[in-house]
Design an enzyme around this catalytic site. Structure first.
Site, PDB file in Angstrom:
ATOM      1  N   ASN A 146      -5.256  12.312   0.467  1.00 35.21           N
ATOM      2  CA  ASN A 146      -4.344  11.475   1.261  1.00 35.21           C
ATOM      3  C   ASN A 146      -5.198  10.711   2.272  1.00 35.21           C
ATOM      4  O   ASN A 146      -6.431  10.860   2.319  1.00 35.21           O
ATOM      5  CB  ASN A 146      -3.269  12.342   1.935  1.00 35.21           C
ATOM      6  CG  ASN A 146      -2.151  11.493   2.528  1.00 35.21           C
ATOM      7  OD1 ASN A 146      -1.595  10.627   1.855  1.00 35.21           O
ATOM      8  ND2 ASN A 146      -1.829  11.702   3.786  1.00 35.21           N
ATOM      9  N   LYS A 147      -4.549   9.924   3.089  1.00 36.48           N
ATOM     10  CA  LYS A 147      -5.232   9.053   4.052  1.00 36.48           C
ATOM     11  C   LYS A 147      -6.288   9.794   4.856  1.00 36.48           C
ATOM     12  O   LYS A 147      -6.071  10.934   5.273  1.00 36.48           O
ATOM     13  CB  LYS A 147      -4.180   8.434   4.971  1.00 36.48           C
ATOM     14  CG  LYS A 147      -4.662   7.488   6.039  1.00 36.48           C
ATOM     15  CD  LYS A 147      -5.558   6.396   5.506  1.00 36.48           C
ATOM     16  CE  LYS A 147      -4.971   5.635   4.351  1.00 36.48           C
ATOM     17  NZ  LYS A 147      -5.975   4.780   3.645  1.00 36.48           N
ATOM     18  N   ASP A 194      -1.821  10.724  -2.218  1.00 38.92           N
ATOM     19  CA  ASP A 194      -2.217   9.679  -3.158  1.00 38.92           C
ATOM     20  C   ASP A 194      -2.562  10.248  -4.517  1.00 38.92           C
ATOM     21  O   ASP A 194      -2.444   9.572  -5.539  1.00 38.92           O
ATOM     22  CB  ASP A 194      -3.402   8.881  -2.603  1.00 38.92           C
ATOM     23  CG  ASP A 194      -2.917   8.035  -1.445  1.00 38.92           C
ATOM     24  OD1 ASP A 194      -2.869   8.555  -0.311  1.00 38.92           O
ATOM     25  OD2 ASP A 194      -2.542   6.873  -1.687  1.00 38.92           O
ATOM     26  N   ARG A 230       0.868  -1.172   0.000  1.00 40.25           N
ATOM     27  CA  ARG A 230       0.000   0.000   0.000  1.00 40.25           C
ATOM     28  C   ARG A 230       0.904   1.221   0.000  1.00 40.25           C
ATOM     29  O   ARG A 230       2.113   1.091   0.144  1.00 40.25           O
ATOM     30  CB  ARG A 230      -1.034  -0.009   1.137  1.00 40.25           C
ATOM     31  CG  ARG A 230      -0.679  -0.612   2.439  1.00 40.25           C
ATOM     32  CD  ARG A 230       0.458   0.033   3.171  1.00 40.25           C
ATOM     33  NE  ARG A 230       0.222   1.469   3.339  1.00 40.25           N
ATOM     34  CZ  ARG A 230       1.150   2.369   3.558  1.00 40.25           C
ATOM     35  NH1 ARG A 230       2.431   2.007   3.646  1.00 40.25           N
ATOM     36  NH2 ARG A 230       0.866   3.642   3.704  1.00 40.25           N
ATOM     37  N   GLY A 231       0.278   2.402  -0.154  1.00 38.61           N
ATOM     38  CA  GLY A 231       1.092   3.610  -0.315  1.00 38.61           C
ATOM     39  C   GLY A 231       1.232   3.868  -1.813  1.00 38.61           C
ATOM     40  O   GLY A 231       1.590   2.949  -2.569  1.00 38.61           O
ATOM     41  N   ALA A 232       0.962   5.111  -2.221  1.00 38.73           N
ATOM     42  CA  ALA A 232       0.818   5.397  -3.651  1.00 38.73           C
ATOM     43  C   ALA A 232       2.019   4.967  -4.516  1.00 38.73           C
ATOM     44  O   ALA A 232       1.841   4.212  -5.479  1.00 38.73           O
ATOM     45  CB  ALA A 232       0.511   6.882  -3.831  1.00 38.73           C
ATOM     46  N   GLN A 277      -1.935   2.476   9.863  1.00 39.02           N
ATOM     47  CA  GLN A 277      -0.650   2.580   9.155  1.00 39.02           C
ATOM     48  C   GLN A 277       0.390   3.308  10.007  1.00 39.02           C
ATOM     49  O   GLN A 277       1.586   3.040   9.897  1.00 39.02           O
ATOM     50  CB  GLN A 277      -0.829   3.322   7.827  1.00 39.02           C
ATOM     51  CG  GLN A 277      -1.533   2.536   6.728  1.00 39.02           C
ATOM     52  CD  GLN A 277      -3.020   2.771   6.718  1.00 39.02           C
ATOM     53  OE1 GLN A 277      -3.622   3.116   7.730  1.00 39.02           O
ATOM     54  NE2 GLN A 277      -3.649   2.577   5.574  1.00 39.02           N
ATOM     55  N   ARG A 283      -7.259  -0.699  -6.943  1.00 42.30           N
ATOM     56  CA  ARG A 283      -7.594   0.383  -6.000  1.00 42.30           C
ATOM     57  C   ARG A 283      -7.758   1.673  -6.812  1.00 42.30           C
ATOM     58  O   ARG A 283      -7.019   1.894  -7.772  1.00 42.30           O
ATOM     59  CB  ARG A 283      -6.501   0.578  -4.924  1.00 42.30           C
ATOM     60  CG  ARG A 283      -6.464  -0.567  -3.905  1.00 42.30           C
ATOM     61  CD  ARG A 283      -5.568  -0.259  -2.720  1.00 42.30           C
ATOM     62  NE  ARG A 283      -6.189   0.656  -1.779  1.00 42.30           N
ATOM     63  CZ  ARG A 283      -5.525   1.235  -0.758  1.00 42.30           C
ATOM     64  NH1 ARG A 283      -4.239   0.993  -0.583  1.00 42.30           N
ATOM     65  NH2 ARG A 283      -6.149   2.055   0.073  1.00 42.30           N
TER      66      ARG A 283
HETATM   67  O1  MRU Z   1      -4.485   3.117   2.101  1.00 43.54           O
HETATM   68  P1  MRU Z   1      -3.020   3.339   1.966  1.00 43.54           P
HETATM   69  O2  MRU Z   1      -2.231   2.813   3.112  1.00 43.54           O
HETATM   70  O3  MRU Z   1      -2.504   2.871   0.618  1.00 43.54           O
HETATM   71  O4  MRU Z   1      -2.847   4.915   2.000  1.00 43.54           O
HETATM   72  C1  MRU Z   1      -1.569   5.457   1.889  1.00 43.54           C
HETATM   73  C2  MRU Z   1      -1.519   6.906   2.087  1.00 43.54           C
HETATM   74  O5  MRU Z   1      -2.516   7.576   2.221  1.00 43.54           O
HETATM   75  C3  MRU Z   1      -0.159   7.547   2.040  1.00 43.54           C
HETATM   76  O6  MRU Z   1      -0.111   8.642   2.899  1.00 43.54           O
HETATM   77  C4  MRU Z   1       0.108   8.026   0.603  1.00 43.54           C
HETATM   78  O7  MRU Z   1      -0.013   6.949  -0.289  1.00 43.54           O
HETATM   79  C5  MRU Z   1       1.419   8.646   0.449  1.00 43.54           C
HETATM   80  S1  MRU Z   1       2.645   7.413   0.377  1.00 43.54           S
HETATM   81  C6  MRU Z   1       4.158   7.982   0.039  1.00 43.54           C
END
Ligand code: MRU
Length: 356
Positions: A254-255, A244, A53-55, A203, A96
């Site tokens: 973002n999250k 994201d 996970r994470g963009a 996270q 996703r």
């Molecule tokens: O649902 P996730 O864990 O994929 O969400 C991730 C985030 O929101 C991060 O903050 C974002 O991807 C930036 S990662 C460098």
């Protein structure tokens, strides 16, 4: 030594014996193990189920997903190869919706595929694998560059709040928001981190706390709803988060909970920084209102893992991202530098100068 060859304390994804291995982020921090993948459908399921996970990490995984599919099909007839590879792209694109890096990486892989027209499936597969390796290596380099730009924004002794995990685990390595913190520390500054636990998927508690501890970076975990209190007591000097998707006008997805933190930061006159590579900017989306926001299974709200704390069938909503309007963002940190008060004009100019 190129940054991508430097030792990484956390390896989010790696290529081993012709397969993609990804650290299982659902099991951290209690267990550190890798899962192995050999197809686009497998990688798509790994993305959907949050193994990765994470963009930027999702983008890298998707690139490898395409390469794996091409390798799997390399001995098929050309028409079968094309049809199945196309299906691989579709299954990855559906994994996703919010992180634009996924679609950016797929577009990059498609470009390579198109440039291979006339080649055999084996030749195409080998070009696609080389491109996936390049996406991964470039991500690490970009994060280090972003870190160096962003580090200048942090004072010696800064106490920095972050939300979610925008670290090594969310990228191919080093991290975006946490990359800025790593770079400031490498530059000799004392920086400590407050990590929001980041409900519901935790996270911050599970991933950010773990990866910073691996590198001996001082980190203190807080409940999400403690951030305002600490700000009101003057205990937070800056906020840094990842993204994201950044819309053309600078709005940031973002999250979930990031928007709340940004509003609190403005109230307390604390700078709110977003660190994101150019691949996270989507000029096809005019404003944050148009960014697709993923809603996940409400069971993620009612409990975690085997543990349930809410009545079984109580209605619950689980939007997993939110949008922070550009006017709450003090600066956008990219691999090209620091953009203060991001807006449509500045973002348009940046992308015009760095077509990509
Ligand atoms: O649902 P996730 O864990 O994929 O969400 C991730 C985030 O929101 C991060 O903050 C974002 O991807 C930036 S990662 C460098």
């Amino acid at each position: 030594m190129p940054a991508s060859k430097q030792r990484l304390s956390v390896e989010t994804l790696r290529w081993k014996n012709g397969r993609l291995e990804m650290i299982d982020q659902r099991a951290l921090p209690s267990e550190v193990h890798y899962l192995s993948y050999d197809s686009a459908a497998g990688v798509a399921e790994g993305i959907r189920s949050m193994v990765v996970r994470g963009a930027p990490a999702i983008g890298c995984a998707a690139a490898y997903g395409v390469a794996l599919e091409a390798l799997r099909l390399q001995h098929a007839a050309a028409s079968e190869f094309s049809a199945q590879l196309e299906a691989g792209f579709s299954v990855l694109a559906a994994s996703r919706p919010t992180a634009v890096n996924l679609f950016w990486a797929l577009a990059r892989m498609r470009n390579v595929w198109q440039n291979c027209s006339g080649g055999t499936p084996t030749q195409t597969a080998s070009m696609l694998l080389a491109e996936a390796h390049a996406v991964r290596a470039a991500d690490i380099e970009i994060n280090r560059r972003m870190g160096r730009h962003g580090a200048a924004l942090l004072e010696d002794g800064a106490r920095v709040l972050t939300h979610c995990n925008a670290g090594a685990l969310a990228t191919a390595g080093y991290g975006t928001a946490l990359g800025v913190i790593r770079a400031a520390i490498e530059a000799g500054k004392k920086v400590s981190v407050f990590a929001d636990e980041t409900r519901p998927f935790l996270q911050g508690a599970r991933l950010t706390a773990w990866e910073l501890a691996q590198d001996n970076i001082p980190v203190t975990l807080i409940a999400d709803n403690a951030a305002g209190f600490l700000m009101s007591r003057g205990e937070i000097d800056a906020v840094i988060v990842g993204a994201d998707r950044v819309a053309a006008n600078g709005d940031v997805a973002n999250k979930i909970g990031t928007y709340t933190v940004a509003v609190l930061a403005q109230r307390h006159r604390i700078p709110f920084y977003v660190a994101a590579p150019l691949s996270t900017i989507d000029t096809g989306i005019a404003s944050g209102a148009d960014i697709p926001i993923e809603e996940r299974n409400a069971d993620e709200i009612r409990g975690y893992g085997e543990l349930r704390w809410a009545p079984q069938d109580i209605p619950a909503r689980n939007p997993v991202f939110d949008v922070t309007p550009a006017d709450l963002v003090t600066a956008l940190i990219t691999e090209k530098g620091v953009m203060r008060a991001p807006d449509a004009g500045k973002i348009g100019k940046l992308l015009e100068e760095n077509p990509g």
